[in-house]
Design a protein around this motif. Structure first.
Motif, PDB file in Angstrom:
ATOM      1  N   SER A  53       0.822  -1.206   0.000  1.00  0.00           N
ATOM      2  CA  SER A  53       0.000   0.000   0.000  1.00  0.00           C
ATOM      3  C   SER A  53       0.858   1.260   0.000  1.00  0.00           C
ATOM      4  CB  SER A  53      -0.891   0.000   1.242  1.00  0.00           C
ATOM      5  OG  SER A  53      -1.719   1.124   1.231  1.00  0.00           O
ATOM      6  N   GLN A 100      -7.240   8.704   0.837  1.00  0.00           N
ATOM      7  CA  GLN A 100      -6.899   7.304   0.580  1.00  0.00           C
ATOM      8  C   GLN A 100      -8.170   6.482   0.692  1.00  0.00           C
ATOM      9  OE1 GLN A 100      -3.779   7.188   3.810  1.00  0.00           O
ATOM     10  NE2 GLN A 100      -4.817   5.287   4.361  1.00  0.00           N
ATOM     11  N   GLY A 101      -8.039   5.164   0.668  1.00  0.00           N
ATOM     12  CA  GLY A 101      -9.228   4.314   0.612  1.00  0.00           C
ATOM     13  C   GLY A 101     -10.183   4.515   1.772  1.00  0.00           C
ATOM     14  N   ARG A 102      -9.634   4.627   2.969  1.00  0.00           N
ATOM     15  CA  ARG A 102     -10.519   4.718   4.134  1.00  0.00           C
ATOM     16  C   ARG A 102     -11.292   6.040   4.177  1.00  0.00           C
ATOM     17  NH1 ARG A 102      -5.683   3.408   8.112  1.00  0.00           N
ATOM     18  NH2 ARG A 102      -4.966   2.544   6.155  1.00  0.00           N
ATOM     19  N   GLU A 105     -14.231   5.036   2.345  1.00  0.00           N
ATOM     20  CA  GLU A 105     -15.039   4.141   3.192  1.00  0.00           C
ATOM     21  C   GLU A 105     -15.827   4.949   4.218  1.00  0.00           C
ATOM     22  OE1 GLU A 105     -12.031   1.621   4.822  1.00  0.00           O
ATOM     23  OE2 GLU A 105     -11.989   0.296   3.082  1.00  0.00           O
ATOM     24  N   THR A 127     -10.180  -1.705   8.097  1.00  0.00           N
ATOM     25  CA  THR A 127     -10.653  -0.311   8.059  1.00  0.00           C
ATOM     26  C   THR A 127     -12.109  -0.248   7.584  1.00  0.00           C
ATOM     27  OG1 THR A 127      -9.791  -0.033   5.815  1.00  0.00           O
ATOM     28  CG2 THR A 127      -8.365   0.665   7.619  1.00  0.00           C
ATOM     29  N   THR A 128     -12.453  -1.126   6.635  1.00  0.00           N
ATOM     30  CA  THR A 128     -13.818  -1.134   6.095  1.00  0.00           C
ATOM     31  C   THR A 128     -14.805  -1.454   7.209  1.00  0.00           C
ATOM     32  OG1 THR A 128     -12.745  -2.203   4.204  1.00  0.00           O
ATOM     33  CG2 THR A 128     -15.136  -1.966   4.107  1.00  0.00           C
ATOM     34  N   ASN A 187      -8.373  -9.264   0.434  1.00  0.00           N
ATOM     35  CA  ASN A 187      -7.090  -9.107   1.117  1.00  0.00           C
ATOM     36  C   ASN A 187      -6.905 -10.154   2.213  1.00  0.00           C
ATOM     37  OD1 ASN A 187      -4.817  -8.123   2.403  1.00  0.00           O
ATOM     38  ND2 ASN A 187      -5.514  -6.010   2.521  1.00  0.00           N
ATOM     39  N   THR A 218      -9.957  -1.950  -4.423  1.00  0.00           N
ATOM     40  CA  THR A 218      -8.534  -1.727  -4.132  1.00  0.00           C
ATOM     41  C   THR A 218      -7.557  -2.514  -5.019  1.00  0.00           C
ATOM     42  OG1 THR A 218      -9.089  -1.096  -1.903  1.00  0.00           O
ATOM     43  CG2 THR A 218      -6.881  -1.946  -2.229  1.00  0.00           C
ATOM     44  N   ARG A 219      -7.837  -3.813  -5.229  1.00  0.00           N
ATOM     45  CA  ARG A 219      -6.903  -4.625  -6.042  1.00  0.00           C
ATOM     46  C   ARG A 219      -7.647  -5.216  -7.253  1.00  0.00           C
ATOM     47  NH1 ARG A 219      -5.597  -5.216  -0.711  1.00  0.00           N
ATOM     48  NH2 ARG A 219      -3.516  -4.475  -0.138  1.00  0.00           N
ATOM     49  N   LYS A 258      -3.585   3.531  -3.504  1.00  0.00           N
ATOM     50  CA  LYS A 258      -2.230   3.173  -3.092  1.00  0.00           C
ATOM     51  C   LYS A 258      -1.825   1.769  -3.533  1.00  0.00           C
ATOM     52  CE  LYS A 258      -1.276   4.659   1.107  1.00  0.00           C
ATOM     53  NZ  LYS A 258      -1.397   4.891   2.565  1.00  0.00           N
ATOM     54  N   LYS A 259      -2.780   1.039  -4.083  1.00  0.00           N
ATOM     55  CA  LYS A 259      -2.441  -0.311  -4.556  1.00  0.00           C
ATOM     56  C   LYS A 259      -2.506  -0.331  -6.091  1.00  0.00           C
ATOM     57  CE  LYS A 259      -3.877  -1.103  -0.153  1.00  0.00           C
ATOM     58  NZ  LYS A 259      -4.469  -0.044   0.700  1.00  0.00           N
TER      59      LYS A 259
HETATM   60  C1  PLP Z   1      -8.893  -4.334   0.771  1.00  0.00           C
HETATM   61  C2  PLP Z   1      -8.603  -2.972   1.329  1.00  0.00           C
HETATM   62  N1  PLP Z   1      -9.610  -2.106   1.473  1.00  0.00           N
HETATM   63  C3  PLP Z   1      -9.414  -0.872   1.961  1.00  0.00           C
HETATM   64  C4  PLP Z   1      -8.169  -0.444   2.350  1.00  0.00           C
HETATM   65  C5  PLP Z   1      -8.034   0.946   2.886  1.00  0.00           C
HETATM   66  O1  PLP Z   1      -7.228   1.709   2.055  1.00  0.00           O
HETATM   67  P1  PLP Z   1      -6.243   2.867   2.569  1.00  0.00           P
HETATM   68  O2  PLP Z   1      -5.074   2.204   3.239  1.00  0.00           O
HETATM   69  O3  PLP Z   1      -5.853   3.568   1.329  1.00  0.00           O
HETATM   70  O4  PLP Z   1      -7.003   3.704   3.514  1.00  0.00           O
HETATM   71  C6  PLP Z   1      -7.088  -1.321   2.230  1.00  0.00           C
HETATM   72  C7  PLP Z   1      -5.760  -0.930   2.717  1.00  0.00           C
HETATM   73  O5  PLP Z   1      -5.711  -0.246   3.732  1.00  0.00           O
HETATM   74  C8  PLP Z   1      -7.313  -2.627   1.694  1.00  0.00           C
HETATM   75  O6  PLP Z   1      -6.321  -3.485   1.543  1.00  0.00           O
END
Ligand code: PLP
Ligand code: TYR
Length: 465
Positions: A53, A100-102, A105, A127-128, A187, A218-219, A258-259
């Motif tokens: 990440s 970022q992702g969170r 979320e 985080t989700t 993940n 994300t991936r 970030k991924k």
């Molecule tokens: C599957 C997945 N969802 C959400 C996130 C959240 O993303 P971020 O780290 O950019 O907040 C991540 C990594 O943290 C992740 O691997």
């Protein structure tokens, strides 16, 4: 005839020297870090497989893009470039950038979840789930059973079990389910993919009940590659086409750039519903920033737009998946217990099978991650009982079936020689696994405890191995 070998679809233009501490220095560093690899200083790490990440190497085109970033507070040109990239590659109509992702979320959970709601998903992500719970929701795992079995060899171990999903709908009622959260790839299950057929079926089922489907994208490019490789009818399709079809079975997504967008920071929330978009635009200004930068600098949006195109390149993703597999296959050949089949972003060592003499409440995966660092300076991450946290009702430790150490491969960063060094260290450690001892937790933070928790070896005077 011997299969012709392939190489990295890039050459190296800048290098970053690596540092290797002595065994004694590593012991000191691990102690300072409270036996938590998250708390190690990167200077003290030789090969850093903590996460994929934000650790990707950017291309020359991306570095160039940073220079043309438009840093206007409102209406930045770079924002439009990012929006266009998401629309073109992912196919969603509306996009909101987040830091970022969170960040995405957080917005989605606040907008969609009401107290007492249920959010089904294909295995939790830390985080989700935290955002879902903070908004009064309860996460329900509806992934197929085999995903919890590290040795079950299935092409699409990330699939949702439609019977489980239907049962939840019958039990709580569709009106208590604001959306299904479908992660591509999964993940926590080992980077396992979801099949196109499953995405289509989940979407159809949800449409019948008026339930939305949001991907954790994300991936997603890694997932698309597995579909191309394994699912009937996709072998001759481009990754771009596969991505487009994948996203067509959803109402929107959260994305950690970030991924699979190949940048060091950034993310977005995307959707097709205009009314939801208007509400998201109202909320993004509270938590992230103007809807045309949402927590990102103009240059970061520019680099992410470029990264989205580069990641959707068939050669890039083929090499990426094959490098992860290159490491995984060496470990499998040496008899090391790992999650099978090898997923998209990481190798997951099965710590329960690796260290059967350490009970789960003595944190075998945390101990194994520490022992690996001591052995070779390779940094991995615990993904087991520490990461799973506590049950929000009973306060008891959640005890996940999968107790793992994740060795996560950053994109375009290490060569296969680095993978060989990692393999040698894991294999040697396996030979002396009986000597590895357990841990006790000294400090436990209330949320997402794995990031900052501290431990000490159970056997005083010992250093894990
Ligand atoms: C599957 C997945 N969802 C959400 C996130 C959240 O993303 P971020 O780290 O950019 O907040 C991540 C990594 O943290 C992740 O691997
Ligand atoms: N998503 C990133 C960063 C991260 C790591 C662990 C977490 O539980 C949360 C976020 C990863 O999977 O590496």
């Amino acid at each position: 005839m011997k299969k012709r070998r392939t190489a990295e679809p890039y050459k190296i233009k800048a290098v970053e020297p690596l540092n290797m501490l002595s065994r004694e220095e590593r012991e000191q560093a691990l102690k300072r870090a409270g036996y938590n690899t998250f708390l190690l200083d990167s200077e003290d790490v030789y090969i850093d497989l903590l996460t994929d990440s934000g650790t990707s190497a950017m291309s020359d085109q991306q570095w160039g893009a940073l220079m043309v970033g438009d840093e206007a507070y409102a209406g930045s040109k770079s924002w439009y470039r990012l929006r266009d990239a998401v629309q073109e590659i992912y196919g969603y109509q509306y996009v909101l950038p987040t830091h970022q992702g969170r960040g995405a979320e957080n917005l989605l959970s606040q907008l969609m979840i009401k107290e007492g709601d249920y959010i089904p998903g294909n295995m939790y992500f830390t985080t989700t789930r935290a955002h879902q719970e903070l908004n009064g929701g309860t996460f329900v795992d509806v992934i197929i059973d085999e995903a919890h079995d590290s040795s079950a060899e299935l092409d699409f171990k990330g699939d949702i079990d439609l019977t489980k999903l239907q049962k939840l709908i019958d039990d709580v009622g569709a009106e208590r389910i604001p959306y299904v959260c479908l992660a591509v790839t999964v993940n926590m299950a080992g980077g396992q993919p979801v099949s196109m057929a499953n995405m289509r079926e989940v979407y159809e089922l949800c449409q019948r009940y008026g339930i939305s489907v949001f991907y954790d994208a994300t991936r997603c490019v890694e997932n698309a590659y597995f579909i191309k490789e394994r699912e009937e009818g996709y072998q001759d399709q481009s990754i771009r086409n596969i991505l487009k079809e994948m996203f067509s079975y959803s109402d929107g997504c959260t994305m950690s750039g970030k991924k699979d967008a190949l940048v060091n920071i950034g993310g977005f929330l995307a959707m097709n519903d205009e009314e939801l978009y208007i509400r998201s635009r109202e909320l993004v200004v509270v938590y992230e920033g103007m809807p045309t930068y949402g927590g990102m600098a103009g240059r970061d949006m520019e680099a992410m737009a470029q990264g989205i195109y580069e990641a959707a390149d068939d050669h890039f993703i083929e090499h990426r998946i094959h490098q992860v597999r290159y490491l995984g296959d060496q470990l499998i050949e040496a008899g090391i217990p790992v999650v099978r089949p090898i997923g998209g972003h990481a190798i997951f060592l099965d710590a329960k099978a690796f260290l059967p003499h350490i009970p789960q409440d003595q944190f075998p995966a945390q101990a194994l991650a520490g022992a690996l660092y001591l052995d070779s300076g390779v940094r991995g991450m615990e993904r087991g009982i520490v990461s799973a946290g506590r049950n929000k009702e009973t306060g008891e430790n959640n005890k996940p079936k999968l107790e793992m150490v994740r060795l996560t491969i950053p994109r375009r960063v290490y060569t296969n020689n680095h993978m060989d060094v990692v393999a040698d260290s894991v294999i040697e450690l396996f030979e002396k696994r009986d000597q590895i001892t357990g841990l006790q937790m000294e400090y436990e933070p209330p949320t997402l405890r794995f990031f900052n928790a501290r431990f000490s070896p159970l056997v005083e005077s010992k250093t894990l191995i």
